[in-house]
Design a protein around this motif. Structure first.
Motif, PDB file in Angstrom:
ATOM      1  N   ASP A  38       0.895  -1.327   0.003  1.00  0.00           N
ATOM      2  CA  ASP A  38      -0.146  -0.001  -0.056  1.00  0.00           C
ATOM      3  C   ASP A  38       0.874   1.107   0.072  1.00  0.00           C
ATOM      4  O   ASP A  38       0.591   2.528  -0.055  1.00  0.00           O
ATOM      5  CB  ASP A  38      -0.920   0.158   1.311  1.00  0.00           C
ATOM      6  CG  ASP A  38      -2.057  -1.089   1.323  1.00  0.00           C
ATOM      7  OD1 ASP A  38      -1.800  -1.918   0.644  1.00  0.00           O
ATOM      8  OD2 ASP A  38      -2.667  -1.089   2.187  1.00  0.00           O
ATOM      9  N   ASP A  50       0.135   1.247   6.075  1.00  0.00           N
ATOM     10  CA  ASP A  50      -0.024  -0.072   6.822  1.00  0.00           C
ATOM     11  C   ASP A  50       0.934   0.026   8.081  1.00  0.00           C
ATOM     12  O   ASP A  50       0.414  -0.270   9.136  1.00  0.00           O
ATOM     13  CB  ASP A  50       0.009  -1.476   6.185  1.00  0.00           C
ATOM     14  CG  ASP A  50      -1.291  -1.603   5.337  1.00  0.00           C
ATOM     15  OD1 ASP A  50      -2.194  -1.099   5.349  1.00  0.00           O
ATOM     16  OD2 ASP A  50      -1.408  -2.452   4.506  1.00  0.00           O
ATOM     17  N   TRP A  68      -7.196   4.687  11.022  1.00  0.00           N
ATOM     18  CA  TRP A  68      -5.973   5.069  10.839  1.00  0.00           C
ATOM     19  C   TRP A  68      -5.902   6.320  10.983  1.00  0.00           C
ATOM     20  O   TRP A  68      -6.551   7.135  11.455  1.00  0.00           O
ATOM     21  CB  TRP A  68      -5.921   4.926   9.008  1.00  0.00           C
ATOM     22  CG  TRP A  68      -7.057   5.663   8.389  1.00  0.00           C
ATOM     23  CD1 TRP A  68      -8.267   5.085   8.021  1.00  0.00           C
ATOM     24  CD2 TRP A  68      -7.137   7.016   7.941  1.00  0.00           C
ATOM     25  NE1 TRP A  68      -8.939   6.097   7.288  1.00  0.00           N
ATOM     26  CE2 TRP A  68      -8.474   7.107   7.340  1.00  0.00           C
ATOM     27  CE3 TRP A  68      -6.287   8.031   8.202  1.00  0.00           C
ATOM     28  CZ2 TRP A  68      -8.921   8.309   6.778  1.00  0.00           C
ATOM     29  CZ3 TRP A  68      -6.843   9.408   7.655  1.00  0.00           C
ATOM     30  CH2 TRP A  68      -8.104   9.367   6.809  1.00  0.00           C
ATOM     31  N   PHE A  90      -5.842  12.159  -0.548  1.00  0.00           N
ATOM     32  CA  PHE A  90      -5.595  11.257   0.377  1.00  0.00           C
ATOM     33  C   PHE A  90      -5.350  12.243   1.600  1.00  0.00           C
ATOM     34  O   PHE A  90      -4.429  13.157   1.459  1.00  0.00           O
ATOM     35  CB  PHE A  90      -4.501  10.654  -0.069  1.00  0.00           C
ATOM     36  CG  PHE A  90      -3.833   9.505   0.863  1.00  0.00           C
ATOM     37  CD1 PHE A  90      -4.459   8.281   0.735  1.00  0.00           C
ATOM     38  CD2 PHE A  90      -3.058   9.688   1.950  1.00  0.00           C
ATOM     39  CE1 PHE A  90      -3.907   7.149   1.522  1.00  0.00           C
ATOM     40  CE2 PHE A  90      -2.435   8.672   2.617  1.00  0.00           C
ATOM     41  CZ  PHE A  90      -3.028   7.478   2.440  1.00  0.00           C
ATOM     42  N   ARG A  91      -6.082  11.934   2.805  1.00  0.00           N
ATOM     43  CA  ARG A  91      -6.303  12.565   3.896  1.00  0.00           C
ATOM     44  C   ARG A  91      -5.102  12.854   4.855  1.00  0.00           C
ATOM     45  O   ARG A  91      -4.978  11.849   5.674  1.00  0.00           O
ATOM     46  CB  ARG A  91      -7.430  12.594   4.612  1.00  0.00           C
ATOM     47  CG  ARG A  91      -8.507  13.145   3.752  1.00  0.00           C
ATOM     48  CD  ARG A  91      -9.897  12.405   4.190  1.00  0.00           C
ATOM     49  NE  ARG A  91      -9.965  13.388   5.724  1.00  0.00           N
ATOM     50  CZ  ARG A  91     -10.863  12.920   6.513  1.00  0.00           C
ATOM     51  NH1 ARG A  91     -11.503  11.894   6.599  1.00  0.00           N
ATOM     52  NH2 ARG A  91     -11.018  13.693   7.712  1.00  0.00           N
ATOM     53  N   GLN A 153      -3.507   2.882  -3.657  1.00  0.00           N
ATOM     54  CA  GLN A 153      -4.212   3.949  -2.958  1.00  0.00           C
ATOM     55  C   GLN A 153      -5.336   5.160  -3.711  1.00  0.00           C
ATOM     56  O   GLN A 153      -6.354   5.341  -3.385  1.00  0.00           O
ATOM     57  CB  GLN A 153      -3.315   5.308  -2.259  1.00  0.00           C
ATOM     58  CG  GLN A 153      -2.599   4.301  -1.015  1.00  0.00           C
ATOM     59  CD  GLN A 153      -3.479   3.920   0.158  1.00  0.00           C
ATOM     60  OE1 GLN A 153      -4.310   4.143   0.191  1.00  0.00           O
ATOM     61  NE2 GLN A 153      -2.706   2.789   0.961  1.00  0.00           N
TER      62      GLN A 153
END
Ligand code: FO1
Length: 314
Positions: A38, A50, A68, A90-91, A153
């Protein structure tokens, strides 16, 4: 005496079990082998989702609602990324961002991914640095969808895992080596567990590294049991798209599908007690010798510890 344990794990589900095992075992007896499939680059930074989910969860700093990122995070940088036209799909929280900036700088100065991430673990209170990267070389999960090949992602977060997946590959896996730390952990392991993570995109990238697969085979040859925990309960994934992905791969959406995907690799698979029917046993039998009924859903800290103790007592 509890066994020395190696746990193969992806993100959120893997982190919950890792947390239970860390609390159930003496310090230093757990090594978590983290999925690197990932990992990706964004804003010029190396991001290891991860690993970081495992890190924040084990350090007791993770956001429990999302699973997460950090609890109590602020999002000023993310808002500014959006304002200036930088990617904001993607935060990355403000404090999380600091970790990616530092990791990337350390890597650019010649640090090895495992060592850089272990230093991050120690800095956040995990003194034994239990999280090991499956490889220090890039292994990237790529998914074929109707729109073409996608990186993990952008598919999982960017497209919310909606595009149907017809094929999965792990680019770089054929050339990737296991790290010395992972090989040492597997050589020392008296028990190997496979977390209730997505078998197709969280566990498979770890097993795509030939040296890891061989080390697990060697461990089994000396009598080490490999025990998985099903990520599928009552016909659905505990979290994420594992159920849809098993169906798309033509496999049963049940622990039997998980066993089929990890065929021949496990000695036993722990399944939710209600799922253990004669039909399931028959369907899983070609792929795993034993199905063990248990209580595998982890809703809170007590569940994590209970499941860990259940596994250690087997
Ligand atoms: N998951 C999301 O669904 N949306 C996000 O914006 C997101 C950001 C993110 C930032 C840092 C990090 O360490 C993880 C993050 N995740 C996010 C989780 C991650 O995409 C997945 O949980 C794993 O890669 C799958 O195991």
């Amino acid at each position: 005496m509890s066994p020395r344990v190696a746990l193969l794990a992806g993100g959120v589900g893997g982190a919950k079990l890792a947390d239970g095992l860390r609390r159930a075992l003496p310090a230093g007896d757990l090594s978590v082998i983290a999925n690197v499939g990932d990992d990706f680059e964004l804003h010029g930074l190396t991001i290891c989702p991860d690993h970081d989910t495992l890190l924040y969860t084990l350090a007791g700093l993770g956001d429990r609602e999302r699973g997460w990122g950090l609890a109590g995070e602020s999002w000023n940088a993310l808002e500014q990324f959006a304002t200036i036209g930088a990617p904001a799909w993607f935060r990355l929280g403000d404090r999380d961002l600091a970790l990616h900036v530092h990791r990337t700088a350390q890597l650019r100065s010649g640090g090895r991914l495992t060592e850089v991430n272990q230093a991050l673990q120690r800095s956040l209170g995990l003194h034994e640095a239990p999280i090991l990267m499956a490889s220090d070389q890039p292994v990237r999960t790529q998914l074929r969808t109707a729109d073409g090949w996608m990186e993990f992602q952008p598919w999982f977060v960017g497209a919310q895992a909606k595009p149907e997946v017809s094929e999965v590959t792990f680019s770089g896996a054929a050339d990737a080596h296991a790290t010395p730390e992972v090989l040492a952990a597997l050589a020392a392991a008296e028990r190997i567990y496979i977390a209730p993570s997505n078998p197709l995109v969280s566990i498979a990238p770890i097993l795509a590294i030939a040296e890891i697969r061989s080390a697990i085979t060697a461990a089994r040859a000396r009598g080490v049991q490999v025990i998985g925990v099903s990520p599928i309960v009552a016909g659905a994934a505990l979290k994420g798209p594992a159920d849809r992905m098993l169906a798309a791969a033509g496999l049963p959406v049940s622990p039997a599908g998980v066993a089929a995907h990890l065929s021949g690799l496990m000695d036993a698979l722990l399944v939710e007690a209600v799922d253990l029917t004669p039909a399931l046993i028959a369907e899983a039998a070609p792929h795993v010798a034993t199905l063990i009924p248990g209580s595998i859903v982890m809703r809170n800290d007590d569940d994590r510890l209970r499941l860990a103790r259940e596994l250690l007592a087997l």
